[in-house]
Write a protein that holds these residues in place. Sequence first.
Motif, short mmCIF file in Angstrom:
data_model
loop_
_atom_site.label_atom_id
_atom_site.label_comp_id
_atom_site.label_asym_id
_atom_site.label_seq_id
_atom_site.Cartn_x
_atom_site.Cartn_y
_atom_site.Cartn_z
N GLN A 1 0.85 -1.18 0.00
CA GLN A 1 0.00 0.00 0.00
C GLN A 1 0.89 1.23 0.00
OE1 GLN A 1 -2.59 0.28 3.38
NE2 GLN A 1 -3.91 1.75 2.38
N GLU A 2 0.61 2.14 -0.92
CA GLU A 2 1.37 3.38 -0.98
C GLU A 2 1.24 4.14 0.34
OE1 GLU A 2 3.21 4.98 -3.49
OE2 GLU A 2 3.10 3.09 -4.56
N PRO A 3 2.33 4.71 0.84
CA PRO A 3 2.23 5.50 2.07
C PRO A 3 1.39 6.75 1.81
CG PRO A 3 4.43 5.66 1.14
CD PRO A 3 3.68 4.67 0.32
N ASP A 4 0.64 7.16 2.82
CA ASP A 4 -0.15 8.37 2.64
C ASP A 4 0.67 9.59 3.04
OD1 ASP A 4 -0.20 8.53 5.41
OD2 ASP A 4 -2.34 8.15 5.58
N GLY A 5 0.11 10.75 2.80
CA GLY A 5 0.82 12.00 3.09
C GLY A 5 1.24 12.15 4.54
N TRP A 6 0.39 11.66 5.45
CA TRP A 6 0.72 11.77 6.88
C TRP A 6 1.94 10.91 7.20
CZ3 TRP A 6 -1.34 15.82 8.81
CH2 TRP A 6 -2.59 16.25 8.38
N SER B 1 -4.17 20.43 0.19
CA SER B 1 -5.60 20.55 0.46
C SER B 1 -6.20 19.21 0.90
CB SER B 1 -6.32 21.08 -0.77
OG SER B 1 -7.70 21.18 -0.54
N ALA B 2 -5.75 18.13 0.28
CA ALA B 2 -6.25 16.80 0.66
C ALA B 2 -5.89 16.48 2.11
CB ALA B 2 -5.69 15.74 -0.29
N LEU B 3 -4.67 16.84 2.52
CA LEU B 3 -4.28 16.63 3.92
C LEU B 3 -5.13 17.48 4.85
CD1 LEU B 3 -0.38 16.47 3.81
CD2 LEU B 3 -1.97 14.59 4.15
N ARG B 4 -5.34 18.73 4.47
CA ARG B 4 -6.16 19.63 5.28
C ARG B 4 -7.59 19.10 5.41
NH1 ARG B 4 -5.50 24.36 2.69
NH2 ARG B 4 -7.40 24.05 1.53
N ASP B 5 -8.13 18.56 4.31
CA ASP B 5 -9.48 17.98 4.35
C ASP B 5 -9.54 16.80 5.31
OD1 ASP B 5 -10.31 19.86 2.50
OD2 ASP B 5 -10.31 18.45 0.81
N GLN B 6 -8.50 15.96 5.30
CA GLN B 6 -8.46 14.83 6.23
C GLN B 6 -8.40 15.32 7.68
OE1 GLN B 6 -5.08 12.51 4.99
NE2 GLN B 6 -6.32 11.19 3.69
N LEU B 7 -7.56 16.33 7.92
CA LEU B 7 -7.44 16.87 9.26
C LEU B 7 -8.77 17.48 9.72
CD1 LEU B 7 -5.45 17.24 11.55
CD2 LEU B 7 -4.79 19.42 10.53
N ASP B 8 -9.45 18.19 8.83
CA ASP B 8 -10.77 18.74 9.16
C ASP B 8 -11.75 17.63 9.51
OD1 ASP B 8 -9.91 21.33 8.75
OD2 ASP B 8 -10.78 21.50 6.74
#
Length: 105
Positions: free
Chosen positions: A5-10, A78-85
């Motif tokens: 599985q590809e690592p995610d941004g976090w 933005s995708a990371l920010r959306d996940q954090l939200d």
Amino acid sequence: MATYQEPDGWEILGDPSRRAIVECLAVRPRAVGELADELPISRPAVSQHLRVLKDAGLVEDEAAGTRRVYRLNPAGVSALRDQLDMFWRRALEGFQEIVEDEEKS
């Protein structure tokens, strides 16, 4: 059999050097040499970290003469920010449920 599985941004930002690169690029776009001058890692190491960040969609680059200039990729950030939200919204909803349950008691 385990699947890759590809690592995610976090996960990618879990590396201190990558976070430092992202922090530098948040101020302004920079070339590899500029980043290496500001960080306690070599140019080859900066290049490797930038490749990982680019593959994850967190940075993008463009040619500027003989060098490449890197900047944050707004879509990836933005995708990371959306996940954090989403995480924060879920936490607040959980807190609200606890308060409401206590008020009912």
